[in-house]
Design an enzyme around this catalytic site. Sequence first.
Site, mmCIF file in Angstrom:
data_model
loop_
_atom_site.group_PDB
_atom_site.id
_atom_site.type_symbol
_atom_site.label_atom_id
_atom_site.label_comp_id
_atom_site.label_asym_id
_atom_site.label_seq_id
_atom_site.Cartn_x
_atom_site.Cartn_y
_atom_site.Cartn_z
ATOM 1 N N ASP A 105 0.817 -1.215 0.000
ATOM 2 C CA ASP A 105 0.000 0.000 0.000
ATOM 3 C C ASP A 105 0.848 1.260 0.000
ATOM 4 O O ASP A 105 1.507 1.576 0.983
ATOM 5 C CB ASP A 105 -0.899 -0.031 1.241
ATOM 6 C CG ASP A 105 -1.832 1.154 1.274
ATOM 7 O OD1 ASP A 105 -2.139 1.700 0.195
ATOM 8 O OD2 ASP A 105 -2.256 1.537 2.377
ATOM 9 N N ASP A 316 -1.523 6.466 -6.071
ATOM 10 C CA ASP A 316 -1.783 5.450 -5.058
ATOM 11 C C ASP A 316 -2.083 4.082 -5.651
ATOM 12 O O ASP A 316 -2.983 3.939 -6.476
ATOM 13 C CB ASP A 316 -2.964 5.913 -4.196
ATOM 14 C CG ASP A 316 -3.255 4.946 -3.071
ATOM 15 O OD1 ASP A 316 -2.353 4.194 -2.682
ATOM 16 O OD2 ASP A 316 -4.405 4.944 -2.591
#
Length: 446
Positions: A105, A316
């Site tokens: 992540d 992201d």
Amino acid sequence: MYAAAIIAMEVLLLFVTLLLAGHGACFAASSVDGFSVELIHRDSALSPFHEPALAPHARMPAAARRSLSSDNNSGVVSEIVSRSFEYLMSVNIGTPPTRMLAIADTGSDLIWVTCRNDTGNDLVEDDDDDDGSSSSRTVFDQSRSSTYAVVGCDSEACRPLSEASCDAGSHCQYQYAYGDGSHTAGLLSTETFTFLDATRAPNVSFGCSTRSAGTFRADGLVGLGGGALSLVSQIGAATSLGRKFSYCLVPYYSTNASSALSFGARAVVSDPGAASTPLVQSDVAAYYTVELEAVAIGDQQTVVAAKSSSTRIIVDSGTTLTFLDPALLGPLVGELERRVNLTRTRSPEQLLDLCYDVHGREETGWGIPDVTLRFGGGAAVTLRPLNTFTLVQEGTLCLAIVTVSEAQPMSILGNVAQQDLHVGYDLDARTVTFAPADCANSSPPS
Ligand SMILES: *[C@@H]1O[C@H](CO)[C@@H](O)[C@H](O)[C@H]1NC(C)=O
Ligand SMILES: *[C@@H]1O[C@H](CO)[C@@H](O)[C@H](O)[C@H]1NC(C)=O
Ligand SMILES: *[C@@H]1O[C@H](CO)[C@@H](O)[C@H](O)[C@H]1NC(C)=O
Ligand SMILES: *[C@@H]1O[C@H](CO)[C@@H](O)[C@H](O)[C@H]1NC(C)=O
Ligand SMILES: *[C@@H]1O[C@H](CO)[C@@H](O)[C@H](O)[C@H]1NC(C)=O
């Protein structure tokens, strides 16, 4: 003779110890140019967390639903945007090592894995599994590792955690929450991490999670954000590999393909067509924020400029859809409506706004133009139809770009937009670099 053998062994042990110490707070010698680990989609056939029943075209709506879900009733303050946690990497933790598959992540910093909780009977709560899958997770038994240690609450490592406190034994007790209401809690600890059996990283700070709830379909999570506790920052602080990593996300429909997540020199993105844009100051240390100046459509005749010369956008890996300011998205949608040669249809569950019926239509006739994002510093990144539109059910194709909202106010370049791009993050040079790539056929980790 017996004594001599013992002395010889001690000399050998000392030699091994010196060798390890010689590499500093270190990585194995094989890693001078860095190292790579395999990155897989959680719904890929390679993932133990995939659902065999989920057809490739059904993955996308499932992921989009995860991306759009948000929960403001969790009562846990969060500074992390809504996550959908799609990509997994393997880490080996402890001595002897336990192999765990963790979410990779880029939008958060903390590394954590599910640890043994004696009182909780090793039950991992998952109150919000969207599909009822019941893959068993691997639990790390911290009491069986010779290299496990807890961190004191007065330690430097405890400081970046905003919701940390001292437990009765003055250990650093943390609580970490994500935008969708998922959260995890436990003791901040240190351990030896091993990547692909070769690269060892001693004394990595991580959360030994004894309590978690939410949408984590994995054994843990590896934060790759820009803050001090992320894996890339810890590698940078402990080695000469630098604070950089790169990945290549295989398209959602490539069921069985994996690709590499690389650190160190081998993370440098220098493929033909590579374009770099500077990182700008971010309110949240974890976020990789860059400036988006304009969006150009097709032949580049139609350019939509950001309202105030530029708009901040987070790059992201953990968010599925792309979120844009309405000032950029509105004209983009208008131009796509003019150009796309397909019949409009409704999105299932009204998840997405701009959808087309592609039943029986040859892909060559769809007329979807490329969309070019112009970032700060002159970097132009071309999004192909694969990056902008996605099948949400058989025969229904929808735009995977949505407008920012009150629940999701940040502009985000999500992972659908990043498929088949080689994306490099460099916290030392303070850049993000994009290059077109064929991720399923790029070299696998070695
Ligand atoms: C979340 O907050 C927004 C804005 O405050 C509100 O409109 C929305 O109804 C809330 N959603 C939930 C699930 O509570
Ligand atoms: C262990 O799990 C139980 C049940 O989920 C939870 O109530 C408890 O707080 C956990 N213990 C620790 C030390 O986190
Ligand atoms: C390991 O890390 C912790 C926390 O960052 C630090 O306090 C400790 O001194 C480190 N130990 C070694 C042996 O480097
Ligand atoms: C993917 O792997 C599974 C299991 O190994 C196999 O049954 C399937 O045929 C593979 N699919 C493709 C498209 O290669
Ligand atoms: C638009 O679609 C129609 C019907 O399939 C096709 O005949 C035509 O060639 C398409 N036009 C373009 C520009 O692709």
